[in-house]
Every structure is written in C-alpha cells, then in structure tokens.
Design a protein around this motif. Structure first.
Motif, PDB file in Angstrom:
ATOM      1  N   ALA A  15       0.824  -1.204   0.000  1.00 56.79           N
ATOM      2  CA  ALA A  15       0.000   0.000   0.000  1.00 56.79           C
ATOM      3  C   ALA A  15       0.861   1.257   0.000  1.00 56.79           C
ATOM      4  CB  ALA A  15      -0.933  -0.007   1.207  1.00 56.79           C
ATOM      5  N   LEU A  16       1.977   1.213   0.728  1.00 55.18           N
ATOM      6  CA  LEU A  16       2.893   2.357   0.755  1.00 55.18           C
ATOM      7  C   LEU A  16       3.529   2.572  -0.612  1.00 55.18           C
ATOM      8  CD1 LEU A  16       4.562   1.576   4.193  1.00 55.18           C
ATOM      9  CD2 LEU A  16       3.369   3.703   3.648  1.00 55.18           C
ATOM     10  N   HIS A  42       1.410  -3.200  28.147  1.00 52.60           N
ATOM     11  CA  HIS A  42       2.766  -2.849  28.578  1.00 52.60           C
ATOM     12  C   HIS A  42       3.822  -3.572  27.734  1.00 52.60           C
ATOM     13  CE1 HIS A  42       5.883  -1.164  30.960  1.00 52.60           C
ATOM     14  NE2 HIS A  42       6.156  -2.230  31.683  1.00 52.60           N
ATOM     15  N   ALA A  43       3.648  -3.488  26.408  1.00 47.89           N
ATOM     16  CA  ALA A  43       4.631  -4.070  25.496  1.00 47.89           C
ATOM     17  C   ALA A  43       5.853  -3.174  25.341  1.00 47.89           C
ATOM     18  CB  ALA A  43       3.997  -4.319  24.134  1.00 47.89           C
ATOM     19  N   PHE A  44       5.676  -1.865  25.492  1.00 43.48           N
ATOM     20  CA  PHE A  44       6.764  -0.911  25.235  1.00 43.48           C
ATOM     21  C   PHE A  44       7.325  -0.329  26.534  1.00 43.48           C
ATOM     22  CE2 PHE A  44       4.781  -1.024  21.113  1.00 43.48           C
ATOM     23  CZ  PHE A  44       5.832  -0.827  20.221  1.00 43.48           C
ATOM     24  N   LEU A  45       8.649  -0.178  26.547  1.00 44.81           N
ATOM     25  CA  LEU A  45       9.321   0.552  27.614  1.00 44.81           C
ATOM     26  C   LEU A  45       9.560   2.002  27.218  1.00 44.81           C
ATOM     27  CD1 LEU A  45      12.023  -2.012  28.828  1.00 44.81           C
ATOM     28  CD2 LEU A  45       9.824  -1.455  29.889  1.00 44.81           C
ATOM     29  N   HIS A  46       9.709   2.241  25.939  1.00 47.37           N
ATOM     30  CA  HIS A  46       9.949   3.601  25.458  1.00 47.37           C
ATOM     31  C   HIS A  46       9.344   3.731  24.065  1.00 47.37           C
ATOM     32  CE1 HIS A  46      12.116   7.473  25.291  1.00 47.37           C
ATOM     33  NE2 HIS A  46      12.202   7.223  23.994  1.00 47.37           N
ATOM     34  N   VAL A  47       8.608   4.784  23.833  1.00 48.21           N
ATOM     35  CA  VAL A  47       8.035   5.067  22.515  1.00 48.21           C
ATOM     36  C   VAL A  47       8.811   6.232  21.898  1.00 48.21           C
ATOM     37  CG1 VAL A  47       5.973   5.743  21.233  1.00 48.21           C
ATOM     38  CG2 VAL A  47       5.774   4.221  23.208  1.00 48.21           C
ATOM     39  N   SER A  48       9.207   6.076  20.652  1.00 42.34           N
ATOM     40  CA  SER A  48      10.079   7.043  19.997  1.00 42.34           C
ATOM     41  C   SER A  48       9.406   8.406  19.832  1.00 42.34           C
ATOM     42  CB  SER A  48      10.493   6.513  18.624  1.00 42.34           C
ATOM     43  OG  SER A  48      11.215   7.495  17.908  1.00 42.34           O
ATOM     44  N   ASP A  49      10.198   9.452  20.058  1.00 37.76           N
ATOM     45  CA  ASP A  49       9.746  10.817  19.793  1.00 37.76           C
ATOM     46  C   ASP A  49      10.003  11.217  18.343  1.00 37.76           C
ATOM     47  OD1 ASP A  49       9.067  11.208  22.502  1.00 37.76           O
ATOM     48  OD2 ASP A  49      11.131  11.789  22.991  1.00 37.76           O
ATOM     49  N   HIS A  50      10.724  10.354  17.609  1.00 33.61           N
ATOM     50  CA  HIS A  50      11.177  10.726  16.271  1.00 33.61           C
ATOM     51  C   HIS A  50      10.471   9.941  15.168  1.00 33.61           C
ATOM     52  CE1 HIS A  50      14.378  12.564  18.596  1.00 33.61           C
ATOM     53  NE2 HIS A  50      14.698  11.387  19.080  1.00 33.61           N
ATOM     54  N   ALA A  51       9.543   9.055  15.531  1.00 32.14           N
ATOM     55  CA  ALA A  51       8.956   8.152  14.542  1.00 32.14           C
ATOM     56  C   ALA A  51       8.278   8.907  13.401  1.00 32.14           C
ATOM     57  CB  ALA A  51       7.976   7.203  15.222  1.00 32.14           C
ATOM     58  N   VAL A  52       7.486   9.900  13.730  1.00 33.38           N
ATOM     59  CA  VAL A  52       6.766  10.630  12.684  1.00 33.38           C
ATOM     60  C   VAL A  52       7.744  11.374  11.771  1.00 33.38           C
ATOM     61  CG1 VAL A  52       5.114  12.482  12.213  1.00 33.38           C
ATOM     62  CG2 VAL A  52       4.647  10.820  14.027  1.00 33.38           C
ATOM     63  N   ALA A  53       8.796  11.936  12.347  1.00 30.97           N
ATOM     64  CA  ALA A  53       9.795  12.646  11.535  1.00 30.97           C
ATOM     65  C   ALA A  53      10.499  11.681  10.586  1.00 30.97           C
ATOM     66  CB  ALA A  53      10.812  13.333  12.435  1.00 30.97           C
ATOM     67  N   VAL A  54      10.800  10.486  11.056  1.00 31.94           N
ATOM     68  CA  VAL A  54      11.411   9.470  10.191  1.00 31.94           C
ATOM     69  C   VAL A  54      10.450   9.102   9.062  1.00 31.94           C
ATOM     70  CG1 VAL A  54      12.249   7.093  10.087  1.00 31.94           C
ATOM     71  CG2 VAL A  54      12.890   8.552  12.016  1.00 31.94           C
ATOM     72  N   ALA A  55       9.179   8.926   9.410  1.00 32.17           N
ATOM     73  CA  ALA A  55       8.172   8.593   8.393  1.00 32.17           C
ATOM     74  C   ALA A  55       8.032   9.716   7.367  1.00 32.17           C
ATOM     75  CB  ALA A  55       6.834   8.314   9.072  1.00 32.17           C
ATOM     76  N   GLU A  56       8.062  10.965   7.814  1.00 31.33           N
ATOM     77  CA  GLU A  56       7.976  12.098   6.886  1.00 31.33           C
ATOM     78  C   GLU A  56       9.130  12.065   5.893  1.00 31.33           C
ATOM     79  OE1 GLU A  56       5.747  15.417   9.749  1.00 31.33           O
ATOM     80  OE2 GLU A  56       7.941  15.349   9.616  1.00 31.33           O
ATOM     81  N   ASP A  57      10.321  11.714   6.382  1.00 33.54           N
ATOM     82  CA  ASP A  57      11.487  11.640   5.498  1.00 33.54           C
ATOM     83  C   ASP A  57      11.317  10.538   4.463  1.00 33.54           C
ATOM     84  OD1 ASP A  57      14.278  12.374   4.788  1.00 33.54           O
ATOM     85  OD2 ASP A  57      14.680  10.318   5.464  1.00 33.54           O
ATOM     86  N   ILE A  58      10.783   9.395   4.876  1.00 40.75           N
ATOM     87  CA  ILE A  58      10.532   8.303   3.934  1.00 40.75           C
ATOM     88  C   ILE A  58       9.535   8.754   2.863  1.00 40.75           C
ATOM     89  CG2 ILE A  58       9.543   5.986   3.672  1.00 40.75           C
ATOM     90  CD1 ILE A  58      12.316   5.997   4.924  1.00 40.75           C
ATOM     91  N   ASP A  59       8.483   9.436   3.277  1.00 40.08           N
ATOM     92  CA  ASP A  59       7.486   9.919   2.312  1.00 40.08           C
ATOM     93  C   ASP A  59       8.102  10.921   1.330  1.00 40.08           C
ATOM     94  OD1 ASP A  59       5.438   8.360   3.355  1.00 40.08           O
ATOM     95  OD2 ASP A  59       4.725   9.940   4.708  1.00 40.08           O
ATOM     96  N   ARG A  60       8.972  11.799   1.807  1.00 39.71           N
ATOM     97  CA  ARG A  60       9.634  12.769   0.927  1.00 39.71           C
ATOM     98  C   ARG A  60      10.515  12.052  -0.093  1.00 39.71           C
ATOM     99  NH1 ARG A  60      10.069  16.011   5.688  1.00 39.71           N
ATOM    100  NH2 ARG A  60      12.099  15.061   6.144  1.00 39.71           N
ATOM    101  N   ARG A  61      11.252  11.062   0.376  1.00 37.79           N
ATOM    102  CA  ARG A  61      12.153  10.325  -0.523  1.00 37.79           C
ATOM    103  C   ARG A  61      11.352   9.539  -1.564  1.00 37.79           C
ATOM    104  NH1 ARG A  61      15.523   7.078   3.741  1.00 37.79           N
ATOM    105  NH2 ARG A  61      16.345   6.055   1.855  1.00 37.79           N
ATOM    106  N   ARG A  62      10.239   8.966  -1.144  1.00 36.37           N
ATOM    107  CA  ARG A  62       9.406   8.220  -2.096  1.00 36.37           C
ATOM    108  C   ARG A  62       8.797   9.180  -3.135  1.00 36.37           C
ATOM    109  NH1 ARG A  62       6.865   4.589   1.075  1.00 36.37           N
ATOM    110  NH2 ARG A  62       7.856   2.751   0.157  1.00 36.37           N
ATOM    111  N   ALA A  63       8.335  10.323  -2.681  1.00 34.03           N
ATOM    112  CA  ALA A  63       7.741  11.305  -3.593  1.00 34.03           C
ATOM    113  C   ALA A  63       8.762  11.845  -4.585  1.00 34.03           C
ATOM    114  CB  ALA A  63       7.131  12.457  -2.791  1.00 34.03           C
TER     115      ALA A  63
END
Length: 510
Positions: A15-16, A42-63
């Motif tokens: 889909a991506l 309680h599966a996670f000990l830490h949730v990333s603060d950067h996940a959305v920024a990483v995803a935005e970069d992937i979308d820019r590169r794909r575009a």
C-alpha cells in the motif's frame, strides 16, 4: 483501531509503494494504537519521539522518486536488548536505566537504512533472563489474548506488540527460545536464524555462544522480509557467517504457492513424550502433522537421545557466560552507580550498585555461573555441559541425515497466569525444553501458530528446525503449513483473540 494497524507488513508495504497510504499515516495509526492499548499490555518501555519525523522523510524520498527498500515506511518495534542512539537501551534492567548508546546495533542500523520506522523499545526479562517477561525491572508485559497471562519471555514485549497490533514487525533475540516461545503463546511467528546468520553486534550479551537476533511477525512472509533486511555478514561481529544468503521472503512465497510438502520428511522425536505437554498443545501438534501428511509429507520417527539433557546443560552454559558478560556492569564505566553513605571503596560501590541494579533472577544466574566456572568445579559442571552440547549437535546431525526438518511443539503449555510460576525457577526453565536444543547446536528454528488449545482456547505453535544454514527451508515449510491452517481457520488466528475482538467491536472496525 485504524485498519492500517491490522495490515500485515507485506500488505502495508504494498500500500505504501502504491501510494495508497503514507508512512506518516501508518506510523501515526500505530502510535495511536500504542496510546490506546499499551497501558494494559505494557509491550513498550519507550516510545520514539522521532517516529513521525522518520516517516515524513521516507514519504519525501518516495515522492522524489528515490528507489526504496521493500519495507520502507513500515513501522518496527525493537526489543530493548538492542542498543539504539535515539532511545534508551536498558535490557529491562535498572542498572541501565536511562542509558543512551553511542551507536546502533547492526540490525537496527540495517533496519533504518532499509527505511523501516522505529516505533520504540519493547519490554523484556532483565538481560533476557526469563521465560515470561515477568522479570523485567519495569513490570510485566501482558498477553493480548488474556491480560492475566504471560506473553512468553524473554521477548514478550516484542511478541505482545505484534499480537496487539501495536506494530506489524518487531526485532527479538533468542538465547534459548526467547523469540519462538513468545510466538507460541501469542499466536505470532518467530524465527531464530542460524547462529551467525544475523549480526549480534549491539545486542547486549547474555550468553554469547547462544544469543541470536531474529524477526517477530504475524506471518511467515513478513518474517522473511525482515530477515532479508537484518541478515548477512557483519565485520563487526567475529561470529558472523560470510555466507551469501538467499531471499527468505522469496522462500516464503515459494512455500505458500508451491507443493513443498509433498515428499518432505518431517522428523518427530520419539524421546519427546506427550505426557510432558498440555493435552491441547499435543492435540494441535498432531493435527498439524496430519495436515502436512495429507499434503504428501512423510512423518518419520527419529531419535535424539541427548535432547533430554538440553535444559540441564543450557542452565550451566548460559549462567557461566552470563556471569562473564555481566561483569562489565561495575558502576565505573556506565550505567547505575550507588555509593554507600559515608564513602566507600570501589569494591563497596560495585557491590551496592549490583545489589540495587540487578534483579533476583539475574543475581541467581550470576551466582550459579560463577560457581560453575570456579576452581574445582569447572570440569564437573561447565565442562560436562559442553560435552552434552556436543552430543546434542551430533543428535541433530544424525537426524538431518534422515529427515528434512524436525517438528516439535514450540512449548509445553499455553500461556500461564502471571505470578503462577515466578517463585518456581525450575518450572519456568522447563518452558524452554523444546527450544533450547536449537541454540545449543546453532541450528535455525521457526514457530508458527498451529491453533488454539481445546481446554483454554489460547494459542499454541508448532516449531520446525532445519540444518545449519538451511533457514530458507524453514520459510518454505512454515509458509506452506501456514497457508493450509489459515485456510482451515477461515482467517488469521489473531482474529479469534477475545480481547482483540472485543476492542475491535468497541472501536467499530469491520
């Protein structure tokens, strides 16, 4: 719950690539899912603060038309045994609370390079010592099938995250079954690759001759896709194999559409009696074998007379190596430091730090390992265990001369209740009776869901083992049986999880 979180990694990746969904949308859907359910799981000990920024970069590169990897933009959970530069790496221990690594583990670096989006770090038994994820210093993880039950261990956080649709993919580590046993009790897929097939660089060591990093997913194809990303030679790991590996995703595709079961010789160990297994586990195992036999597989009884000593040998070798590996946590170089009041020597600071920073199970195994390696006891304990290890390796060699794969239940029981075995280390250790031999011999293993136990309607798995370097064979066989079973169930096993069905109905998902 967004529909995006219910997509397998392969479907989400398609889909991506087609532009039907963005990585930002997929990442936010999974972060929202974590926010909604992880307070209970309680599966996670830490949730990333950067996940959305990483995803935005992937979308820019794909575009921009950049050629990206097959899994680019797909979210990924990471077991906290793997070090990361942008998130704490604690290995489930207070002694590493807040520790930030100066480098990424090789499998994390390869995942980033392939365009996967790290969501966060998953909970685990402290330093991977446990079979239930109850020995985490940060509290237990709960099984999404029944929140009163364990999700397996030591990698229960990764398995629970995938089972609860908090992540489509996860990285785990397997020292004696810590990928395969959680897969068994959560209805997921877990693969322990051939020792040396995936780099251990940056995996916080428990037992260096046993540890192996591998994928945790919802389908065999997804596991193959992730294995293709993380596998291969790594010059930073002296035990890394220099082999050129085939595509494991292609092997899974071949298994799902081909006639790979016809003529396949499946070994069943005669020394593995039904009496030691929950009735529903044994019944599901026999039903899976019957399904394979109906497709032309040949079920062959084999002998592995030394497997029964595997647990005893493992619990001498592992503590011995752990006692050496954990010596680095000395209060001096990194991690926690506790100084007794009134000043103290280095030895006193070290003792106070380890007393405060290590949990009971870690202390138990350090003491056992130090004893097994001490003067006068080395030959009687550690040396003897290594001899048993050689005999188990010979059992595998003899068996694989007669059969293509070995099949066993992935664990003796379904998920037990939280707290039920925490005060009985021996019973906890016996949960790994079918998975430990693979680590002692270095052979690859896969666990796939085989159904629900009759007595408690909880998931169970079937394990396949193959010769060293024959990981692709496991993907072909696992995908072939998976296709048969999913067809017979009328859909994925996870769709039958009561907790997940209730959440789905509440959230109005069709």
């Amino acid at each position: 719950m967004s529909d995006l979180t219910r997509l397998n990694a392969a479907d989400l990746a398609s889909a991506l690539a087609a532009g039907d969904v963005s990585s930002v949308e997929a990442t936010r859907a999974h972060l929202d899912r974590i926010s909604a359910v992880d307070g209970d799981v309680h599966a996670f000990l830490h949730v990333s603060d950067h996940a959305v920024a990483v995803a935005e970069d992937i979308d820019r590169r794909r575009a921009a038309g950049e050629e990206l990897g097959p899994l680019a933009g797909v979210p990924l959970a990471i077991k906290d045994v793997l070090v990361t530069t942008d998130m704490p790496s604690t290995s489930g221990s207070k002694i590493l609370e807040g520790y930030m690594s100066p480098y990424d583990a090789t499998v994390v670096a390869r995942s980033r390079a392939a365009g996967l989006v790290p969501l966060g770090k998953t909970n685990m038994d402290e330093f991977a010592m446990g079979s239930s994820t109850e020995h985490s210093a940060y509290g237990p993880t709960r099984n999404p099938w029944d929140l009163d039950r364990i999700p397996g261990g030591s990698g229960g956080g990764s398995a629970a995250a995938v089972a609860a649709f908090e992540a489509p993919l996860a990285l785990g580590s397997d020292t004696g079954g810590s990928i395969r046993q959680p897969a068994h009790v959560t209805g997921t897929v877990g693969v322990k690759p051939t020792y040396g097939g995936v780099s251990r660089y940056g995996a916080i060591a428990l037992a260096s001759s046993l540890d192996q990093v591998g994928p945790v997913t919802r389908t065999v194809l997804d596991a193959g896709l992730l294995h293709d990303v993380i596998g291969g030679h790594d010059p930073n790991d002296s035990t890394s194999l220099t082999d050129t590996w085939p595509s494991f995703a292609d092997a899974a595709r071949d298994g799902a559409r081909g006639d790979v079961l016809r003529g396949l010789k499946v070994g069943v160990i005669k020394e593995l009696p039904d009496s030691g297994f929950q009735a529903g586990v044994s019944a599901s195992f026999r039903a899976s074998l019957a399904a394979m036999e109906a497709q032309g597989a040949e079920i062959v009884e084999i002998s592995a007379p030394h497997f029964e000593y595997g647990v005893a040998a493992y619990y001498l070798i592992l503590p011995a190596e752990a006692s050496s590996n954990l010596a680095k946590f000395d209060s001096v170089r990194f991690g926690l430091r506790v100084t007794p009041p009134g000043g103290a020597t280095v030895e006193e600071v070290m003792a106070a730090t380890r007393e405060a920073g290590f949990g009971d199970e870690v202390k138990r195994r350090i003491i056992l390992g130090t004893y097994a390696l001490s003067a006068g006891y080395y030959d009687a304990y550690y040396g003897s265990a290594q001899k048993v290890r050689t005999l188990i390796q010979q059992d595998f060699a003899t068996a694989f001369a007669a059969v293509d794969v070995i099949a066993t239940p992935s664990a003796p029981t379904t998920a037990f209740r939280i707290g039920e075995k925490i005060d009985d280390p021996l019973q906890m250790y016996l949960n790994d009776v079918t998975t430990i031999p693979a680590n002692l011999a270095g052979v690859p293993g896969i666990s796939i869901p085989s159904g629900l136990a009759e007595e408690d309607s909880l998931p169970v798995g079937i394990q396949f083992l193959a010769p060293v370097r024959e990981d692709a064979r496991l993907y072909r066989v696992g995908a072939a049986l998976e296709a048969l079973l999913v067809d017979s169930w009328g859909g994925p096993l996870l769709d039958r999880a009561p907790v997940l069905r209730q959440a789905q109905a509440t959230e109005g998902v069709a």
